[in-house]
Design an enzyme around this catalytic site. Structure first.
Site, mmCIF file in Angstrom:
data_model
loop_
_atom_site.group_PDB
_atom_site.id
_atom_site.type_symbol
_atom_site.label_atom_id
_atom_site.label_comp_id
_atom_site.label_asym_id
_atom_site.label_seq_id
_atom_site.Cartn_x
_atom_site.Cartn_y
_atom_site.Cartn_z
ATOM 1 N N PRO A 2 0.807 -1.214 0.000
ATOM 2 C CA PRO A 2 0.000 0.000 0.000
ATOM 3 C C PRO A 2 0.844 1.270 0.000
ATOM 4 O O PRO A 2 1.635 1.502 0.905
ATOM 5 C CB PRO A 2 -0.815 -0.092 1.302
ATOM 6 C CG PRO A 2 -0.418 -1.363 1.957
ATOM 7 C CD PRO A 2 0.817 -1.853 1.309
ATOM 8 N N GLU A 3 0.669 2.060 -1.032
ATOM 9 C CA GLU A 3 1.274 3.378 -1.092
ATOM 10 C C GLU A 3 0.128 4.382 -1.019
ATOM 11 O O GLU A 3 -0.999 3.994 -0.725
ATOM 12 C CB GLU A 3 2.102 3.522 -2.381
ATOM 13 C CG GLU A 3 3.172 2.435 -2.510
ATOM 14 C CD GLU A 3 4.001 2.535 -3.782
ATOM 15 O OE1 GLU A 3 4.243 3.659 -4.252
ATOM 16 O OE2 GLU A 3 4.392 1.487 -4.315
#
Length: 275
Positions: A2-3
């Site tokens: 997850p960015e």
DNA sequence: AGAGCTGTTACCAA
DNA sequence: TTTGGTAACAGCTC
């Protein structure tokens, strides 16, 4: 995984789940390191009876503000994910923390156990170390160029540094550098004002496009599920990331993979030349 | 079976 | 200031 776009998507989903304002009835912690430095007792003691008042994103953190002013900051690291379950569902072997509500549970699932939840009265200790949000309106091309000029590091490690700019990870750094036609090994202080401006615009374009697609889900791993079980579709829009050996969509050269700053890096050797 | 890889970050040493 | 190595951990691929 997850960015910024994935965390943004998760925040959007969590906001529409109807948990805001609902009192937390209980907490189950099956992996205490997730909530360090607090013990499960302290963590529960401070949260049971409280309700989430709002949900925001800062960098890659999910920021839950509680109705008594406490802050719960969640960093998903590699494999953290939230899901909503019906009450008294059996815990999965990788579930780490469950927030029990009257009619359901908010479960934090994290295969690799790197995710962290921090309960604090003041967010400054953690947020104070972060650089600007990529969409911060005060971060204009000139400010960004000045920031780049004050570092002589290679572009890629600098963009991955959350203290320089917050929210980018390996995927979006590779994609942004490709979009801006900049080599990952170029030195920050050697960019022209025009190149710096291009890079900022590229970062914003790449992130905006991914948010519109609900983020990038790679592979079939369980780190991919969002709170509503839907997958992001941005993987199909990636131009270089994990496309080693494929052709560049701009010039048809073969996409290369190499290691830069100990990180897998994908680039087009023809579009992204070191000047 | 075993080695080496992985999207993150903190910490330490040079 | 910047770079490099390691560690946290588990699953996947070859």
């Amino acid at each position: 995984m997850p960015e910024l776009p994935e965390v943004e998507t998760i925040c959007q989903d969590l906001r529409t789940c109807g948990l805001i304002g609902e009192p937390i009835r209980g907490i189950v912690v099956t992996w205490e390191k997730t909530i360090t430095p607090l013990s499960a007792e302290e963590f529960s003691g401070r949260l049971v009876g409280r309700a989430i008042a709002r949900i925001d994103r800062r960098a890659k953190y999910i920021h839950f503000t509680l109705d008594d002013g406490q802050n719960l900051l969640v960093h998903l690291r590699m494999t953290g994910a939230f899901s909503i379950r019906e009450s008294r569902c059996a815990m999965d072997s990788h579930d780490r923390v469950a927030f029990i509500y009257a009619d359901r549970e908010l479960v934090f699932h994290d295969t690799r156990k790197f995710g962290r939840m921090t309960l604090c009265t003041n967010t400054c200790g953690i947020f104070g170390r972060l650089g600007p949000e990529p969409f911060d309106p005060t971060l204009d091309a000139e400010v960004f160029h000045q920031k780049l000029m004050s570092h002589r590091r290679m572009l890629k490690p600098l963009l991955l540094d959350q203290g320089f700019i917050a929210g980018l990870g390996n995927i979006y750094v590779d994609e942004s550098l490709f979009a801006a036609r900049l080599h990952p090994c170029a030195h920050a202080d050697e960019l022209t004002p025009a190149q710096a401006s291009n890079l900022l615009m590229a970062i914003r374009l790449v992130l905006r496009e991914s948010i519109e697609n609900r983020g990038t889900s790679l592979g079939e791993g369980d780190g991919n599920f969002h709170s509503d079980g839907r997958y992001g579709s941005n993987a199909t829009r990636l131009k270089v990331f994990q496309r080693t050996g494929s052709t560049c969509p701009r010039c048809s050269a073969i996409i290369e993979r190499r290691v830069v700053g100990q990180r897998a890096t994908h680039l087009c050797p023809r579009c992204q030349v070191l000047s």
